[in-house]
Design a protein around this motif. Sequence first.
Motif, short mmCIF file in Angstrom:
data_model
loop_
_atom_site.label_atom_id
_atom_site.label_comp_id
_atom_site.label_asym_id
_atom_site.label_seq_id
_atom_site.Cartn_x
_atom_site.Cartn_y
_atom_site.Cartn_z
N SER A 128 -33.49 76.67 14.32
CA SER A 128 -32.72 75.60 14.96
C SER A 128 -33.34 74.22 15.04
O SER A 128 -34.38 74.20 14.96
CB SER A 128 -32.33 76.21 16.37
N ASN A 129 -32.51 73.18 14.57
CA ASN A 129 -33.03 71.86 14.63
C ASN A 129 -33.24 71.36 16.10
O ASN A 129 -33.72 70.15 16.32
CB ASN A 129 -31.88 71.11 14.12
N ARG A 130 -33.15 72.52 17.14
CA ARG A 130 -33.62 71.87 18.44
C ARG A 130 -35.48 72.10 18.45
O ARG A 130 -35.93 71.34 19.42
CB ARG A 130 -33.40 72.95 19.50
N PHE A 131 -35.84 72.58 17.41
CA PHE A 131 -37.46 72.71 17.08
C PHE A 131 -37.82 71.53 16.18
O PHE A 131 -37.07 71.63 15.07
CB PHE A 131 -37.62 73.95 16.79
N SER A 132 -38.91 70.95 16.59
CA SER A 132 -39.42 69.72 15.74
C SER A 132 -40.85 69.69 15.86
O SER A 132 -41.50 69.94 16.96
CB SER A 132 -38.74 68.42 15.90
N GLY A 133 -41.53 69.11 14.84
CA GLY A 133 -43.15 69.23 14.86
C GLY A 133 -43.44 67.46 14.78
O GLY A 133 -42.77 67.09 13.71
N SER A 134 -44.88 67.35 15.21
CA SER A 134 -45.48 66.22 14.65
C SER A 134 -46.76 66.42 14.78
O SER A 134 -47.09 67.23 15.34
CB SER A 134 -44.65 64.96 15.80
N GLY A 173 -31.57 73.06 28.97
CA GLY A 173 -31.28 71.51 28.63
C GLY A 173 -31.94 70.49 28.43
O GLY A 173 -31.99 69.71 27.64
N GLN A 174 -33.51 70.92 29.01
CA GLN A 174 -34.38 69.88 28.92
C GLN A 174 -35.05 69.96 27.71
O GLN A 174 -34.99 70.96 27.05
CB GLN A 174 -35.38 70.01 30.31
N SER A 175 -35.99 69.06 27.57
CA SER A 175 -36.91 69.03 26.32
C SER A 175 -38.25 69.60 26.87
O SER A 175 -38.98 68.94 27.80
CB SER A 175 -37.02 67.61 25.66
N ILE A 176 -39.33 70.05 25.95
CA ILE A 176 -40.59 70.38 26.31
C ILE A 176 -41.47 69.86 25.07
O ILE A 176 -40.89 69.93 24.01
CB ILE A 176 -40.78 71.54 27.07
N LEU A 236 -45.38 70.44 19.21
CA LEU A 236 -44.25 71.28 18.81
C LEU A 236 -43.04 70.77 20.04
O LEU A 236 -43.38 70.96 21.28
CB LEU A 236 -44.37 72.49 19.03
N THR A 237 -41.97 70.07 19.71
CA THR A 237 -40.93 69.80 20.66
C THR A 237 -39.68 70.93 20.76
O THR A 237 -39.05 70.84 19.36
CB THR A 237 -40.64 68.34 20.54
N ILE A 238 -39.19 71.19 21.87
CA ILE A 238 -38.34 71.79 21.76
C ILE A 238 -37.21 71.12 22.67
O ILE A 238 -37.41 70.94 23.71
CB ILE A 238 -38.32 73.30 22.25
#
Lengths: 110, 122
Positions: free
Chosen positions: A61-67, A15-18, A75-77
Amino acid sequence: QSALTQPASVSGSPGQSITISCTGTSSDVSGYNYVSWYQQHPGKAPKLMIYDVSKRPSGVSNRFSGSKSGNTASLTISGLQAEDEADYYCCSYAGSSTWVFGGGTKLTVL
Amino acid sequence: QLQLQESGPGLVKPSETLSLTCTVSGGSISSSSNHWGWIRQPPGKGLEWIGTIYYSGSTYYNPSLKSRVTISVDTSKNQFSLKLSSVTAADTAVYYCARHMTTVATDWFDPWGQGTLVTVSS
């Protein structure tokens, strides 16, 4: 041509973000918008998760994003799930038709 | 759906040449939108780009391996190949082939083959 720098390991609870960082130089990460991220489960082939810094392939999944900011890509999950536990690798174009990978980060879901 | 499969000897003697083939199915290896790459992963370690061959036949190699690497394409068999000469134990790794989509607008490796372990040992 040196490998991009990633933390050896990160962890988080369900449930957390990393966020996993990928640090390079002006010759690779900050020089081009060609950073991609790969997920690798044990004994399996890498899977493309993010490309061109922040684009997500169909089916990911849109839970994965990059910047990217300067020499560091991230990479943020979000909403961590047990199935996200894997190794993650960044990759960047490094000029002169060469590419470089990061050393990899082991994500542990607690 | 594009699929890639590596094949070749799993054991190579030191100083000899490692030879692997990647068979592409579900698409044409000579399509102008496709380029092809080899990536390796030593046991317990990270990924290392070995080289890429463009549909035009142009090849690009990791500078650290350039003197020992040759990548080629056989369009008649829809395959591309890797040769790595003068191998040592340091070349022991799982070798992956992958489509390398690289243009002025985008860059990524996908899909990947399942990988094949090559051990260098006498």
